[in-house]
Write a protein that holds these residues in place. Sequence first.
Motif, PDB file in Angstrom:
ATOM      1  N   VAL A 170      -5.958 -12.404  38.957  1.00  8.21           N
ATOM      2  CA  VAL A 170      -4.427 -12.008  38.618  1.00  8.21           C
ATOM      3  C   VAL A 170      -3.477 -13.374  39.878  1.00  8.21           C
ATOM      4  O   VAL A 170      -4.439 -12.705  41.016  1.00  8.21           O
ATOM      5  CB  VAL A 170      -3.880 -11.225  39.430  1.00  8.21           C
TER       6      VAL A 170
ATOM      7  N   ASN B  69       4.976  -6.567  40.130  1.00  6.01           N
ATOM      8  CA  ASN B  69       4.370  -7.194  38.375  1.00  6.01           C
ATOM      9  C   ASN B  69       6.001  -8.455  38.041  1.00  6.01           C
ATOM     10  O   ASN B  69       4.891  -9.485  37.820  1.00  6.01           O
ATOM     11  CB  ASN B  69       5.061  -5.715  37.399  1.00  6.01           C
TER      12      ASN B  69
ATOM     13  N   ILE C 211      -2.452 -12.959  34.660  1.00  8.69           N
ATOM     14  CA  ILE C 211      -3.148 -12.132  34.968  1.00  8.69           C
ATOM     15  C   ILE C 211      -3.984 -12.289  33.666  1.00  8.69           C
ATOM     16  O   ILE C 211      -3.955 -11.730  32.387  1.00  8.69           O
ATOM     17  CB  ILE C 211      -1.975 -10.316  34.919  1.00  8.69           C
TER      18      ILE C 211
ATOM     19  N   ASN D 100      -5.181  -9.107  31.425  1.00 11.37           N
ATOM     20  CA  ASN D 100      -4.608  -7.186  31.529  1.00 11.37           C
ATOM     21  C   ASN D 100      -6.082  -7.133  30.964  1.00 11.37           C
ATOM     22  O   ASN D 100      -6.081  -5.840  31.117  1.00 11.37           O
ATOM     23  CB  ASN D 100      -4.501  -7.410  30.184  1.00 11.37           C
ATOM     24  N   ASP D 101      -7.439  -7.438  31.183  1.00 16.88           N
ATOM     25  CA  ASP D 101      -8.111  -6.577  30.586  1.00 16.88           C
ATOM     26  C   ASP D 101      -9.202  -6.358  31.681  1.00 16.88           C
ATOM     27  O   ASP D 101     -10.260  -5.489  32.013  1.00 16.88           O
ATOM     28  CB  ASP D 101      -9.806  -7.377  29.977  1.00 16.88           C
TER      29      ASP D 101
ATOM     30  N   PHE E 103      -7.517  -6.479  35.477  1.00 11.17           N
ATOM     31  CA  PHE E 103      -6.084  -6.448  36.896  1.00 11.17           C
ATOM     32  C   PHE E 103      -4.758  -5.523  36.111  1.00 11.17           C
ATOM     33  O   PHE E 103      -4.651  -5.925  35.138  1.00 11.17           O
ATOM     34  CB  PHE E 103      -6.254  -7.443  37.690  1.00 11.17           C
ATOM     35  N   GLN E 104      -4.789  -4.704  36.836  1.00  8.63           N
ATOM     36  CA  GLN E 104      -3.440  -3.493  36.275  1.00  8.63           C
ATOM     37  C   GLN E 104      -2.354  -3.737  37.699  1.00  8.63           C
ATOM     38  O   GLN E 104      -2.814  -3.247  38.867  1.00  8.63           O
ATOM     39  CB  GLN E 104      -3.624  -2.325  36.122  1.00  8.63           C
TER      40      GLN E 104
ATOM     41  N   VAL F 294       0.057  -2.664  39.534  1.00  7.77           N
ATOM     42  CA  VAL F 294       0.489  -1.313  39.898  1.00  7.77           C
ATOM     43  C   VAL F 294       1.715  -0.803  40.992  1.00  7.77           C
ATOM     44  O   VAL F 294       2.860  -0.591  40.094  1.00  7.77           O
ATOM     45  CB  VAL F 294      -1.005   0.387  40.579  1.00  7.77           C
TER      46      VAL F 294
ATOM     47  N   ILE G 173      -3.118  -3.176  43.209  1.00  7.16           N
ATOM     48  CA  ILE G 173      -3.691  -3.964  42.088  1.00  7.16           C
ATOM     49  C   ILE G 173      -5.030  -2.984  41.750  1.00  7.16           C
ATOM     50  O   ILE G 173      -5.802  -2.425  42.566  1.00  7.16           O
ATOM     51  CB  ILE G 173      -3.549  -5.157  42.100  1.00  7.16           C
ATOM     52  N   ARG G 174      -4.945  -2.431  40.151  1.00  5.83           N
ATOM     53  CA  ARG G 174      -5.891  -2.032  40.303  1.00  5.83           C
ATOM     54  C   ARG G 174      -7.361  -2.477  39.287  1.00  5.83           C
ATOM     55  O   ARG G 174      -6.651  -3.193  38.350  1.00  5.83           O
ATOM     56  CB  ARG G 174      -5.469  -1.089  38.890  1.00  5.83           C
TER      57      ARG G 174
ATOM     58  N   LEU H  86      -9.895  -2.862  36.621  1.00  9.04           N
ATOM     59  CA  LEU H  86     -10.117  -1.734  35.464  1.00  9.04           C
ATOM     60  C   LEU H  86     -12.142  -2.296  35.726  1.00  9.04           C
ATOM     61  O   LEU H  86     -12.626  -1.374  34.617  1.00  9.04           O
ATOM     62  CB  LEU H  86      -9.705  -2.927  34.065  1.00  9.04           C
TER      63      LEU H  86
ATOM     64  N   ASN I  25     -11.339   0.971  38.365  1.00  7.47           N
ATOM     65  CA  ASN I  25     -10.514   2.044  39.284  1.00  7.47           C
ATOM     66  C   ASN I  25      -9.903   2.345  40.488  1.00  7.47           C
ATOM     67  O   ASN I  25      -9.050   2.528  40.517  1.00  7.47           O
ATOM     68  CB  ASN I  25     -10.844   3.576  38.324  1.00  7.47           C
TER      69      ASN I  25
END
Length: 202
Positions: free
Chosen positions: A65, A89, A95, A97-98, A100-101, A103, A108-109, A111, A174
């Motif tokens: 990311v 964002n 990114i 997406n599999d 990182f997210q 937030v 950043i989350r 995963l 997480n």
Amino acid sequence: SSQCINAQIDLNSLFALPRATNTEILSITAPNPGSLVYNTDDNGIYKFNGTNWSAIDDTAKLKSVILNRNGGYNIPNSTNTYYNFPINNGHVQYIDNDIFQVVSNGTIRILKTGIYMISAELSTSNMPAGNTKYIIAAFRNNNLIAYLNRGSVSLTNQDWWGSTGVVMYNLNANDLISLRYVLNAGQTLHGRLMNIGITKMN
């Protein structure tokens, strides 16, 4: 004349690779060179080259990311106070997406469990004269885990200034990673360049 040939796939003849997690793959003892396995953590096919397992499909895909923000914003600061990087964002350059997210600001989350390289940069066009303490730090689930860079900058006149740093860390699925800074500037700073980059190494 033309002919049309209709072919049907026999689902019973499809070849399926063995499936395993990354941990299970790494625990295989003495695999034969050329062995193939489907990695269920990365959703990819891996080949053993005689020394290491490496992905053979989707190799161009970055497991990263990247957030980047250019000038035109303020960098708030207060003595010995941590602030999240004001980057979110809306500043995503790339990114996966599999993995990182994004937030919220600077957060950043993660995963997927693995080893990650975390980098961050910030700069300003009006760092004041004198000694100014600075810190760039990474927090995991609101707990400080690493200083990417810290020190004191000493300027004779107000000037441009920037700092960057990198750290490697083992993270769990997480986990929330927040990039934060401390700047004891005593005045509002004008942001110039700001960047966060996180890459899954394995």
